[in-house]
Design a protein around this motif. Structure first.
Motif, PDB file in Angstrom:
ATOM      1  N   VAL A 191      41.345  50.842  10.585  1.00 17.67           N
ATOM      2  CA  VAL A 191      40.413  51.341  11.596  1.00 17.67           C
ATOM      3  C   VAL A 191      40.919  51.137  13.009  1.00 17.67           C
ATOM      4  O   VAL A 191      40.420  51.768  13.923  1.00 17.67           O
ATOM      5  N   GLU A 192      41.906  50.283  13.188  1.00 16.37           N
ATOM      6  CA  GLU A 192      42.406  50.050  14.554  1.00 16.37           C
ATOM      7  C   GLU A 192      42.841  51.361  15.203  1.00 16.37           C
ATOM      8  O   GLU A 192      42.676  51.557  16.389  1.00 16.37           O
ATOM      9  N   ASP A 193      43.425  52.272  14.384  1.00 13.47           N
ATOM     10  CA  ASP A 193      43.939  53.513  14.932  1.00 13.47           C
ATOM     11  C   ASP A 193      42.865  54.592  14.997  1.00 13.47           C
ATOM     12  O   ASP A 193      43.144  55.714  15.368  1.00 13.47           O
ATOM     13  N   LYS A 194      41.628  54.277  14.597  1.00 12.67           N
ATOM     14  CA  LYS A 194      40.600  55.295  14.534  1.00 12.67           C
ATOM     15  C   LYS A 194      39.365  54.900  15.323  1.00 12.67           C
ATOM     16  O   LYS A 194      38.257  55.269  14.980  1.00 12.67           O
ATOM     17  N   ILE A 195      39.547  54.084  16.344  1.00 11.35           N
ATOM     18  CA  ILE A 195      38.429  53.693  17.192  1.00 11.35           C
ATOM     19  C   ILE A 195      38.403  54.628  18.406  1.00 11.35           C
ATOM     20  O   ILE A 195      39.357  54.691  19.161  1.00 11.35           O
ATOM     21  N   PHE A 196      37.321  55.356  18.526  1.00  7.77           N
ATOM     22  CA  PHE A 196      37.202  56.320  19.618  1.00  7.77           C
ATOM     23  C   PHE A 196      36.130  55.844  20.592  1.00  7.77           C
ATOM     24  O   PHE A 196      35.005  55.534  20.197  1.00  7.77           O
ATOM     25  N   ASP A 256      55.925  57.031   5.080  1.00  7.28           N
ATOM     26  CA  ASP A 256      54.625  57.339   5.683  1.00  7.28           C
ATOM     27  C   ASP A 256      53.894  56.111   6.211  1.00  7.28           C
ATOM     28  O   ASP A 256      52.878  56.256   6.913  1.00  7.28           O
ATOM     29  N   LEU A 257      54.354  54.906   5.869  1.00  6.84           N
ATOM     30  CA  LEU A 257      53.701  53.711   6.404  1.00  6.84           C
ATOM     31  C   LEU A 257      53.814  53.656   7.925  1.00  6.84           C
ATOM     32  O   LEU A 257      52.953  53.097   8.595  1.00  6.84           O
ATOM     33  N   ALA A 258      54.902  54.204   8.455  1.00  8.05           N
ATOM     34  CA  ALA A 258      55.114  54.198   9.907  1.00  8.05           C
ATOM     35  C   ALA A 258      54.396  55.379  10.532  1.00  8.05           C
ATOM     36  O   ALA A 258      54.570  56.526  10.105  1.00  8.05           O
ATOM     37  N   LYS A 259      53.601  55.099  11.541  1.00  3.29           N
ATOM     38  CA  LYS A 259      52.847  56.139  12.238  1.00  3.29           C
ATOM     39  C   LYS A 259      53.428  56.463  13.609  1.00  3.29           C
ATOM     40  O   LYS A 259      52.925  57.333  14.303  1.00  3.29           O
ATOM     41  N   SER A 260      54.459  55.725  14.016  1.00  4.51           N
ATOM     42  CA  SER A 260      55.020  55.920  15.352  1.00  4.51           C
ATOM     43  C   SER A 260      56.453  55.421  15.367  1.00  4.51           C
ATOM     44  O   SER A 260      56.912  54.747  14.431  1.00  4.51           O
ATOM     45  N   GLU A 261      57.160  55.745  16.446  1.00  8.36           N
ATOM     46  CA  GLU A 261      58.518  55.238  16.605  1.00  8.36           C
ATOM     47  C   GLU A 261      58.507  53.716  16.687  1.00  8.36           C
ATOM     48  O   GLU A 261      59.397  53.044  16.162  1.00  8.36           O
ATOM     49  N   GLU A 262      57.477  53.155  17.314  1.00 11.76           N
ATOM     50  CA  GLU A 262      57.371  51.700  17.411  1.00 11.76           C
ATOM     51  C   GLU A 262      57.268  51.064  16.032  1.00 11.76           C
ATOM     52  O   GLU A 262      57.853  50.011  15.779  1.00 11.76           O
ATOM     53  N   ASP A 263      56.529  51.691  15.126  1.00  9.76           N
ATOM     54  CA  ASP A 263      56.421  51.174  13.760  1.00  9.76           C
ATOM     55  C   ASP A 263      57.783  51.165  13.070  1.00  9.76           C
ATOM     56  O   ASP A 263      58.146  50.220  12.369  1.00  9.76           O
TER      57      ASP A 263
END
Length: 629
Positions: free
Chosen positions: A449-454, A420-427
């Motif tokens: 927070v980097e992934d939650k900036i809208f 679950d640490l990986a959030k994408s194929e790039e990870d």
């Protein structure tokens, strides 16, 4: 008219050669829009050592760096340097990982892929070539230029023909050590254009000062593109300055058509960055001119100096530079380019620091000697080969077997490992290439927070999950986001309270408050760290005055990290009370990106172990005590 095209290397090789690859993405962003308007054939912005340096030293996501560069420079093709089957790592990866990584790189903004193999072994390029062509990228096949009794102009042309057969769109002559000379360049380019017929690009490091002359002779012989860096990151171990070459070719049939005044504006920006960070200019010294003896590439030289500084052995650089050509000859004259530059360089450092040549042989050197990196250009020294066979207990790989075919790790296996640490194929791909560094990065940034900036207008609102707490690391991440983007404000919501971070003097903000009257901002809640019991030491340390006189200290021959077993899944090499034979490995020391087994010199019994896995060791630190059996 035959205008010459220019690739700018500032964002990759320029700072890898002069700044030990420490340029941050925030250094790049402000100037990228101007660089994007210059009209470069491409900007080399990714690959090489930039990928793992982002993770190891800069706490940056290399994929995010690539996306950011493309966002701010959408009109200029981005180029990366890839090591064929090694990608941006230091070992071979499976064909599936090579294909997935290449497709992801193209998807994230790369167009030109410069592919080289350290041994010019075409088998190590095949998978990358297929992946690039499938993705739709430009495959630039690359010759690793070097000088040795077995490397000739004809051998390079033959290799270029093999690259063409794999589907190369262009050929690059990569002079990573600054060893090419003007008339050799002229001969090589002439033959490549005549016999291979593809566009030719020249990549020369300045080092000994030949590069501009090489470019001029190469251009006259038919070269199409040259590599340069902005003047603040040019010369020395880097490439020639683009400003110089643009001026030299102006009003000739080779005129680049680039705006010299715009280049100067860009140069002034980078000069400011260089000055602010305290980096020296690239210069040619007596040591640089000795490249025609030691043949050490620019990137390797800066890292070699850095490694010796870490080892508190800077004064031994001249000895290491004399040792490098000896080691290179003994292992079949590999070109000194990554990973062979690291492998040969580290072996040379070990030979010098230990005072016993070949007493310690890192695993990577063993694998190379046994053929697991590819075919050496010339036979391996018989004594070295015999020692490696004895120490490893393995015979050399059958030359008919491509080393990359032995790596069968699947993407699914890697994905399951990182979980679950990986959030994408790039990870997942990041973890596949650099497991330790990627895991550490993802753990630091898990739920970050980097992934939650809208974005909302000129504001960025951060969505926090209820069970999470804000800590200093998150604030630092947000500050970086503010510095490197057009965002004016970030609002952090934590329950009923909010903390706003705003850019100084951003639209709608009050003037900056003088330092003498700072504004107090309530610190966000930080969860108390859980109490973790320290793991028990492997053995109770024996008082110095209680150790028998015949106990022998096994010490660290260099600065590095101690590991008690070859891999996380393995059993420890030794435990207290074990009997070991002369030459047996008792632990591993990770130093200079390579793994070196530490051995005992005579049959012994392990009496005391002073270190735990992961401990940082200095030169001469005692690892354990053994008693002669």
């Amino acid at each position: 008219m035959r205008p010459i095209q220019i690739t700018d290397t500032t964002l990759r090789d320029g700072h890898q050669s002069l700044w030990a690859t420490r340029m941050e993405t925030s250094d790049m962003v402000p100037i990228l829009p101007k660089m994007d308007k210059v009209g470069y054939w491409a900007m080399e912005a990714w690959g090489g050592a930039t990928f793992d340096t982002c993770l190891r030293f800069l706490d940056e996501n290399p994929w995010e760096r690539l996306r950011t560069i493309k966002k701010h420079a959408p009109n200029t093709p981005l180029k990366m340097l890839t090591r064929g089957q090694n990608l941006v790592g230091y070992k071979h990866y499976s064909d599936e990982i090579v294909h997935r990584f290449t497709a992801a790189s193209y998807r994230n903004g790369l167009e030109v892929f410069r592919v080289f193999d350290a041994l010019n072994d075409i088998r190590n390029v095949k998978s990358s070539a297929e992946a690039i062509l499938e993705a739709g990228g430009h495959f630039q096949g690359t010759i690793s230029y070097t000088i040795s009794p077995v490397h000739t102009i004809d051998s390079f042309v033959e290799y270029a023909q093999q690259l063409k057969e794999l589907g190369a769109h262009s050929i690059c002559c990569k002079d990573m050590a600054g060893m090419m000379t003007p008339y050799v360049t002229e001969e090589l380019v002439t033959k490549l254009k005549k016999e291979v017929g593809l566009p030719v690009q020249l990549h020369c490091h300045y080092i000994g000062g030949m590069a501009p002359m090489n470019y001029l002779k190469g251009i006259e012989a038919g070269a199409d593109t040259i590599d340069t860096a902005v003047v603040a990151l040019a010369f020395g171990n880097s490439q020639p300055a683009g400003e110089t070459l643009v001026a030299a070719l102006r009003d000739t049939q080779y005129d680049t058509g680039l705006d010299f005044d715009k280049l100067i504006e860009i140069a002034e920006y980078w000069e400011g960055v260089r000055t602010a960070k305290g980096y020296k200019r690239g210069t040619t010294s007596l040591l640089s001119l000795e490249v025609y003896s030691h043949q050490v590439p620019g990137g390797m030289m800066s890292n070699l100096v850095s490694q010796l500084e870490i080892q508190n052995a800077s004064e031994r650089l001249p000895e290491v530079l004399k040792e490098i050509p000896k080691v290179r000859a003994e292992v079949g004259y590999p070109p000194l380019v990554t990973p062979m530059s690291q492998i040969v360089g580290t072996q040379s450092v070990l030979n010098v620091l230990t005072g016993k040549r070949w007493s310690i042989v890192p695993q990577e050197m063993r694998d190379y000697v046994l053929g697991y990196y590819g075919l050496p250009p010339a036979p391996i020294n018989e004594d070295v080969l015999a020692k490696v066979i004895k120490d490893s207990g393995k015979e050399p790989l059958d030359p008919s077997i491509a080393p990359g075919s032995l790596v069968t790790t699947t993407y699914a296996e890697v994905e399951e490992e990182i979980g679950d640490l990986a959030k994408s194929e790039e990870d997942v791909l990041m973890y596949a290439l650099f497991p330790n560094e990627a895991r550490a990065y993802l753990e630091r940034h898990h739920g970050d927070v980097e992934d939650k900036i809208f974005m909302t207008g000129d504001e960025a609102n951060v969505d926090r999950e209820d069970e999470e707490t804000m800590d200093v690391r998150h604030i630092e991440t947000l500050i970086k986001a503010l510095d490197s983007s057009g965002v004016a404000e970030v609002v952090i919501s934590e329950g009923d309270s909010q903390v706003a971070l705003r850019k100084a003097n951003a639209p709608g903000t009050a003037p900056a408050v003088p330092a003498a009257a700072p504004v107090a901002v309530p610190a966000p809640t930080v969860a108390p760290a859980p109490v973790v019991e320290a793991a028990p030491a492997p053995v109770t340390e024996v008082a110095a005055d209680e150790r028998p006189a015949n106990w022998i200290a096994v010490t660290a021959p260099m600065v590095g990290t101690f590991y008690d077993k070859p891999s996380p899944e393995s059993a420890p090499f030794v435990a207290v009370g074990d009997t070991v034979k002369a030459g047996d490995a008792v632990c591993i020391l990770e130093a200079m990106k390579l793994m070196s087994e530490i051995t005992v010199e005579e049959d012994s019994v392990v009496r005391e172990i002073l270190c735990e896995s992961g401990d940082a060791l200095g030169f001469g630190d005692v690892i354990m005590y053994v008693e002669p059996a």
